[in-house]
Design an enzyme around this catalytic site. Structure first.
Site, PDB file in Angstrom:
ATOM      1  N   HIS A 185       0.880  -1.279  -0.140  1.00 53.19           N
ATOM      2  CA  HIS A 185       0.179   0.025  -0.050  1.00 53.19           C
ATOM      3  C   HIS A 185       0.954   1.145  -0.216  1.00 53.19           C
ATOM      4  O   HIS A 185       0.416   2.299  -0.433  1.00 53.19           O
ATOM      5  CB  HIS A 185      -1.040   0.153   1.309  1.00 53.19           C
ATOM      6  N   HIS A 240       4.828   9.116  12.920  1.00 56.63           N
ATOM      7  CA  HIS A 240       4.196   8.149  13.289  1.00 56.63           C
ATOM      8  C   HIS A 240       4.653   6.877  13.827  1.00 56.63           C
ATOM      9  O   HIS A 240       5.816   6.627  13.569  1.00 56.63           O
ATOM     10  CB  HIS A 240       2.856   7.744  12.121  1.00 56.63           C
TER      11      HIS A 240
HETATM   12  O1  LIG Z   1       1.028  -2.370   9.266  1.00 54.52           O
HETATM   13  C1  LIG Z   1       1.531  -1.901   8.100  1.00 54.52           C
HETATM   14  O2  LIG Z   1       1.362  -2.346   7.163  1.00 54.52           O
HETATM   15  C2  LIG Z   1       1.346  -0.459   8.086  1.00 54.52           C
HETATM   16  C3  LIG Z   1       0.618   0.586   8.890  1.00 54.52           C
HETATM   17  C4  LIG Z   1       0.518   1.805   8.710  1.00 54.52           C
HETATM   18  C5  LIG Z   1      -0.197   2.506   9.726  1.00 54.52           C
HETATM   19  C6  LIG Z   1      -0.358   3.985   9.648  1.00 54.52           C
HETATM   20  C7  LIG Z   1       0.421   4.747   8.670  1.00 54.52           C
HETATM   21  C8  LIG Z   1       1.364   3.935   7.887  1.00 54.52           C
HETATM   22  O3  LIG Z   1       2.030   4.616   6.943  1.00 54.52           O
HETATM   23  C9  LIG Z   1       1.511   2.594   7.883  1.00 54.52           C
HETATM   24  O4  LIG Z   1       2.314   1.949   6.874  1.00 54.52           O
HETATM   25 FE   LIG Z   2       3.408   3.204   5.855  1.00 56.15          FE
END
Ligand SMILES: O=C(O)/C=C/c1cccc(O)c1O
Ligand SMILES: [Fe+2]
Length: 314
Positions: free
Chosen positions: A115, A179
């Site tokens: 993603h 984050h």
């Molecule tokens: O667990 C994952 O694959 C990714 C989690 C996540 C959550 C919030 C922001 C991000 O950039 C992430 O990749």
């Molecule tokens: Fe991420």
């Protein structure tokens, strides 16, 4: 060659654990602005700097960065799965140009992306196969992590290599800012988790669903203020955006991994994608940041930012 840059945070929790409607509306406005910017720029090539979340890169070989000459999306968190439109010959030319400039790039002729790469292509272009794209993976989670100066060097070398192409090139950074989501860590991991992180054993659908639910639950806990995760740090995030806006990119050279972990969370290293994208643009000449949006969104576990930049005078 004409160039532009966009930085865009991603989160797999978008649409799964959304913030209040007024926050969502502000994000949608900012994203619509970035989309309009990209449409007006009309890139012939996108160089996409993206992280990975243990879907494509594993500890059996963990490069600090890697350029794809072909790539396939895994489809995590219901993101689009399938092949990206990677122009292999151009990707090889850019890779050679980077190596010629003294940066030890690795290449992948079959990169798996998640993603982190797919979301910006879906958001800005409506899908993963709509525009020629060279994916450039930058490690943002798997320690040991290298110095920020090498990410700048990578970005500059890619910018200089792309400047030789007769193309309109968009440098796109996906990730960050501050984050601290619950991404697994090799050190101290139980044997089954360690084996998965090293070997890259594909999870069963049930295992994947459980892992994704764990992230959604973490987003809910983060938003409720009930968490041990390092908080989003708007001061840190805005300081980074100031550096990008001012073009004083070497300011990040002094940042250490430990400081970034403590001040902005263990996934703050995803900002390396932004540093690379803006360094690439800077290598083509002076630039101006045309738009900038920031909001701390705990529901998405993201210091969420959107920024666009173009060559000065363009
Ligand atoms: O667990 C994952 O694959 C990714 C989690 C996540 C959550 C919030 C922001 C991000 O950039 C992430 O990749
Ligand atoms: Fe991420």
């Amino acid at each position: 060659m004409t160039a532009a840059a966009v930085g865009l945070s991603h989160s797999p929790l978008i649409g799964k654990n959304d913030p209040a409607p007024e926050v969502l509306a502000r994000v949608e406005d900012a994203v619509a602005g970035a989309k309009a910017f990209v449409e007006a720029f009309d890139p012939g090539l996108v160089v996409l700097f993206h992280p990975d979340h243990y879907n494509g890169f594993f500890y059996k070989e963990m490069p600090p960065f890697c350029l794809a000459t072909a790539a396939n999306a895994v489809g995590d968190f219901e993101s689009q799965a399938g092949p990206l439109s990677v122009p292999t010959d151009l990707a090889n030319r850019v890779a050679q140009g980077v190596l010629d400039r003294g940066v030890d790039l690795t290449v992948s002729a079959r990169m798996t992306v998640d993603h982190g790469a797919v979301q910006p292509l879906e958001v800005l272009f409506g899908g993963i196969d709509r525009v020629p794209v060279i994916p450039v993976y930058i490690n943002g989670v798997a320690t040991p992590l290298g110095p920020m100066s090498r990410i700048r060097a990578l970005g500059e070398a890619i910018g200089a290599a792309c400047a030789k192409l007769d193309k309109r090139v968009l440098f796109l950074g996906s990730g960050g800012l501050s984050h601290d989501p619950p991404v697994p860590v090799l050190e101290g991991a139980p044997p089954r988790v360690a084996e998965a992180l090293i070997e890259g054993i594909p999870p069963t659908p049930e295992q994947r669903a459980r892992g994704e639910q764990r992230v959604i639950d973490a987003g809910k806990a983060y938003a409720a203020g009930d968490t041990t995760m390092i908080p989003i740090n708007p001061t840190w995030d805005n300081a980074l955006l100031d550096i990008l806006a001012n073009g004083t990119l070497s300011d990040v050279d002094g940042w250490t991994v430990e400081q970034m972990n403590a001040e902005a969370g263990h996934s703050s290293h995803e900002v390396r994608t932004w540093i690379a994208a803006f360094s690439a643009l800077a290598a083509t000449g002076a630039y101006t940041m045309d738009s900038r949006f920031y909001e701390a969104i705990p529901e998405w576990i993201a210091g969420f930012a959107v920024a666009t930049a173009s060559q000065a005078g363009a």
